[in-house]
Design a protein around this motif. Structure first.
Motif, PDB file in Angstrom:
ATOM      1  N   LYS A   1      -4.890 -14.097  -4.198  1.00 44.40           N
ATOM      2  CA  LYS A   1      -4.874 -14.347  -2.757  1.00 44.40           C
ATOM      3  C   LYS A   1      -3.481 -14.809  -2.322  1.00 44.40           C
ATOM      4  O   LYS A   1      -2.807 -15.538  -3.035  1.00 44.40           O
ATOM      5  N   GLY A   2      -3.077 -14.368  -1.143  1.00 39.93           N
ATOM      6  CA  GLY A   2      -1.844 -14.879  -0.551  1.00 39.93           C
ATOM      7  C   GLY A   2      -0.590 -14.106  -0.895  1.00 39.93           C
ATOM      8  O   GLY A   2       0.507 -14.492  -0.486  1.00 39.93           O
ATOM      9  N   TYR A   3      -0.722 -13.007  -1.640  1.00 35.32           N
ATOM     10  CA  TYR A   3       0.445 -12.217  -2.035  1.00 35.32           C
ATOM     11  C   TYR A   3       0.143 -10.750  -1.747  1.00 35.32           C
ATOM     12  O   TYR A   3      -0.174  -9.977  -2.645  1.00 35.32           O
ATOM     13  N   PRO A   4       0.196 -10.346  -0.485  1.00 34.71           N
ATOM     14  CA  PRO A   4      -0.275  -9.013  -0.093  1.00 34.71           C
ATOM     15  C   PRO A   4       0.566  -7.887  -0.670  1.00 34.71           C
ATOM     16  O   PRO A   4       1.775  -8.001  -0.822  1.00 34.71           O
ATOM     17  N   TRP A   5      -0.112  -6.805  -0.986  1.00 34.33           N
ATOM     18  CA  TRP A   5       0.532  -5.571  -1.423  1.00 34.33           C
ATOM     19  C   TRP A   5       0.552  -4.573  -0.267  1.00 34.33           C
ATOM     20  O   TRP A   5      -0.365  -4.531   0.557  1.00 34.33           O
ATOM     21  N   ILE A   6       1.610  -3.774  -0.244  1.00 31.32           N
ATOM     22  CA  ILE A   6       1.652  -2.577   0.587  1.00 31.32           C
ATOM     23  C   ILE A   6       1.771  -1.419  -0.391  1.00 31.32           C
ATOM     24  O   ILE A   6       2.767  -1.315  -1.117  1.00 31.32           O
ATOM     25  N   ALA A   7       0.759  -0.574  -0.448  1.00 28.25           N
ATOM     26  CA  ALA A   7       0.650   0.397  -1.536  1.00 28.25           C
ATOM     27  C   ALA A   7       0.819   1.824  -1.044  1.00 28.25           C
ATOM     28  O   ALA A   7       0.375   2.195   0.046  1.00 28.25           O
ATOM     29  N   GLY A   8       1.457   2.624  -1.902  1.00 30.17           N
ATOM     30  CA  GLY A   8       1.460   4.070  -1.734  1.00 30.17           C
ATOM     31  C   GLY A   8       0.283   4.635  -2.501  1.00 30.17           C
ATOM     32  O   GLY A   8      -0.840   4.144  -2.404  1.00 30.17           O
ATOM     33  N   LEU A   9       0.512   5.656  -3.307  1.00 31.29           N
ATOM     34  CA  LEU A   9      -0.534   6.191  -4.175  1.00 31.29           C
ATOM     35  C   LEU A   9      -0.736   5.203  -5.319  1.00 31.29           C
ATOM     36  O   LEU A   9       0.145   5.010  -6.150  1.00 31.29           O
TER      37      LEU A   9
ATOM     38  N   SER B   1      -0.535   3.044   2.590  1.00 25.42           N
ATOM     39  CA  SER B   1       0.008   4.133   3.381  1.00 25.42           C
ATOM     40  C   SER B   1      -1.012   5.267   3.356  1.00 25.42           C
ATOM     41  O   SER B   1      -2.179   5.047   3.035  1.00 25.42           O
ATOM     42  N   SER B   2      -0.631   6.484   3.631  1.00 27.48           N
ATOM     43  CA  SER B   2      -1.605   7.560   3.798  1.00 27.48           C
ATOM     44  C   SER B   2      -2.241   8.040   2.496  1.00 27.48           C
ATOM     45  O   SER B   2      -3.180   8.817   2.509  1.00 27.48           O
ATOM     46  N   GLN B   3      -1.726   7.551   1.327  1.00 25.92           N
ATOM     47  CA  GLN B   3      -2.242   8.065   0.058  1.00 25.92           C
ATOM     48  C   GLN B   3      -3.579   7.434  -0.343  1.00 25.92           C
ATOM     49  O   GLN B   3      -4.066   6.495   0.273  1.00 25.92           O
TER      50      GLN B   3
ATOM     51  N   ASP C   1      -0.785   1.528   8.653  1.00 25.56           N
ATOM     52  CA  ASP C   1      -0.627   1.953  10.043  1.00 25.56           C
ATOM     53  C   ASP C   1      -2.011   2.333  10.569  1.00 25.56           C
ATOM     54  O   ASP C   1      -2.597   3.326  10.124  1.00 25.56           O
ATOM     55  N   PRO C   2      -2.560   1.565  11.510  1.00 25.46           N
ATOM     56  CA  PRO C   2      -3.912   1.866  12.005  1.00 25.46           C
ATOM     57  C   PRO C   2      -4.061   3.280  12.561  1.00 25.46           C
ATOM     58  O   PRO C   2      -5.169   3.828  12.581  1.00 25.46           O
ATOM     59  N   SER C   3      -2.958   3.890  12.999  1.00 21.81           N
ATOM     60  CA  SER C   3      -3.035   5.244  13.555  1.00 21.81           C
ATOM     61  C   SER C   3      -2.978   6.322  12.471  1.00 21.81           C
ATOM     62  O   SER C   3      -3.106   7.511  12.781  1.00 21.81           O
ATOM     63  N   ALA C   4      -2.791   5.916  11.193  1.00 19.76           N
ATOM     64  CA  ALA C   4      -2.693   6.884  10.096  1.00 19.76           C
ATOM     65  C   ALA C   4      -3.576   6.413   8.940  1.00 19.76           C
ATOM     66  O   ALA C   4      -3.100   5.723   8.029  1.00 19.76           O
ATOM     67  N   PRO C   5      -4.866   6.731   8.971  1.00 21.52           N
ATOM     68  CA  PRO C   5      -5.795   6.257   7.926  1.00 21.52           C
ATOM     69  C   PRO C   5      -5.339   6.650   6.530  1.00 21.52           C
ATOM     70  O   PRO C   5      -4.776   7.724   6.324  1.00 21.52           O
ATOM     71  N   PHE C   6      -5.625   5.773   5.561  1.00 23.07           N
ATOM     72  CA  PHE C   6      -5.269   6.124   4.178  1.00 23.07           C
ATOM     73  C   PHE C   6      -6.371   6.967   3.557  1.00 23.07           C
ATOM     74  O   PHE C   6      -7.426   7.183   4.154  1.00 23.07           O
ATOM     75  N   GLY C   7      -6.125   7.465   2.348  1.00 31.18           N
ATOM     76  CA  GLY C   7      -6.995   8.464   1.740  1.00 31.18           C
ATOM     77  C   GLY C   7      -8.271   7.935   1.136  1.00 31.18           C
ATOM     78  O   GLY C   7      -9.014   8.693   0.491  1.00 31.18           O
TER      79      GLY C   7
END
Length: 301
Positions: free
Chosen positions: A234-242, A262-264, A288-294
């Motif tokens: 908790k408390g260490y957010p990830w921003i992930a690709g594939l 992201s979109s992957q 990005d709320p306008s670009a749902p991920f896979g």
């Protein structure tokens, strides 16, 4: 030919000055802690010199700088040290001047790059094929702290302070070796993209994420496959690709933790354990709320 600079020596350059090694020319400038070598300008910061240029190509052409101070370089917005071929720099302080560019077995170890003052947007240490950055500090650069490009690069830890760009950038896939950095004061993210295979090494415990606290964005950009069982705290957010979870492993997302994708796709070949609580909800969402991920795909055998 070889230029030997003895411990305690001082080399002073005017604004047209450059120390250049090429066509087999070598430099052996190994000072001591008690008697360091100094490479400097004849009039301080008001009249910079070009810097040190090392252009060699064979394994036998190895030069050395150790226990030395290199200062007030960067005349004409040049790099302070250009190391093409094997220039091994140990216990060197480079200050108030141009940045460093390395390729071909060069090394920057137990050293400091302090305040790059030339050419806004110049990366602190630019690394190309087969170079090593080890247990060194980069401080106050007007762009990326350390930029690793191409192949067989070793990033063996250190400290990045007050970069106006990302702390450590890794392009062209994961490096040959990677150890933890302390990154603080960056005006962007600490890392541009960490291969998931290195996450257990860089961040073995929740406390180890503190090494990337204190930047404009403290999230971790990550992609690839997590090779061993691992817990995202908790408390260490990830921003992930594939992102993937290897077969036979368990990826645990602790209550209150989250990943923005992201979109992957999030591909789970092993086991995903993601159990939150009423007060500590786990959030898996699109960055990005306008670009749902896979979405999440479970494909365990």
């Amino acid at each position: 030919a070889k230029l030997v600079v003895e411990p305690g020596a001082r080399m002073v350059f005017d604004s047209a000055g450059v120390l250049s090694m090429s066509s087999g020319g070598l430099l052996d400038a190994r000072g001591t802690a008690a008697n360091p070598i100094v490479f400097t300008s004849d009039n301080g910061a008001t009249r910079r010199w070009f810097g040190i240029k090392h252009f060699t190509s064979t394994d036998a052409d190895t030069s050395y700088i150790s226990h030395a101070l290199v200062e007030y370089t960067g005349h004409g917005n040049n790099h302070g040290i250009t190391a093409q071929g094997a220039l091994l720099m140990d216990s060197v302080r480079v200050r108030q001047g141009g940045a460093i560019i390395m390729e071909g077995r060069s090394r920057f170890r137990w050293s400091t790059l302090d305040t790059v003052t030339t050419l806004t947007g110049q990366r602190g240490v630019d690394m190309y094929d087969s170079t090593t950055f080890e247990a060194s500090t980069v401080r106050k650069v007007a762009d990326v702290g350390v930029h690793a490009q191409c192949c067989k690069i070793k990033l063996l830890g250190g400290r990045i302070e007050d970069a106006t760009g990302i702390g450590v950038v890794m392009n062209s896939g994961p490096p040959a070796a990677l150890l933890p950095f302390k990154i603080v004061g960056s005006a962007s993210f600490p890392y541009n993209n960490v291969d998931a295979s290195f996450v257990p090494t860089l961040f073995p415990t929740a406390a180890s994420y503190d090494s990337i606290r204190g930047n404009a964005f403290d999230s971790l950009l990550v992609s690839g496959t997590i090779p061993t069982s691992y817990t995202l705290p908790k408390g260490y957010p990830w921003i992930a690709g594939l992102l993937g979870v290897a077969d036979g492993t368990t990826f645990t997302i602790a209550p209150g933790a989250g990943i923005a994708f992201s979109s992957q796709m999030f591909s789970v070949g092993g086991r995903l354990y993601s159990v939150g609580t009423l007060t500590d909800t786990i959030v898996l969402k699109a960055r990005d709320p306008s670009a749902p991920f896979g979405g999440i795909k479970f494909q365990a055998a």
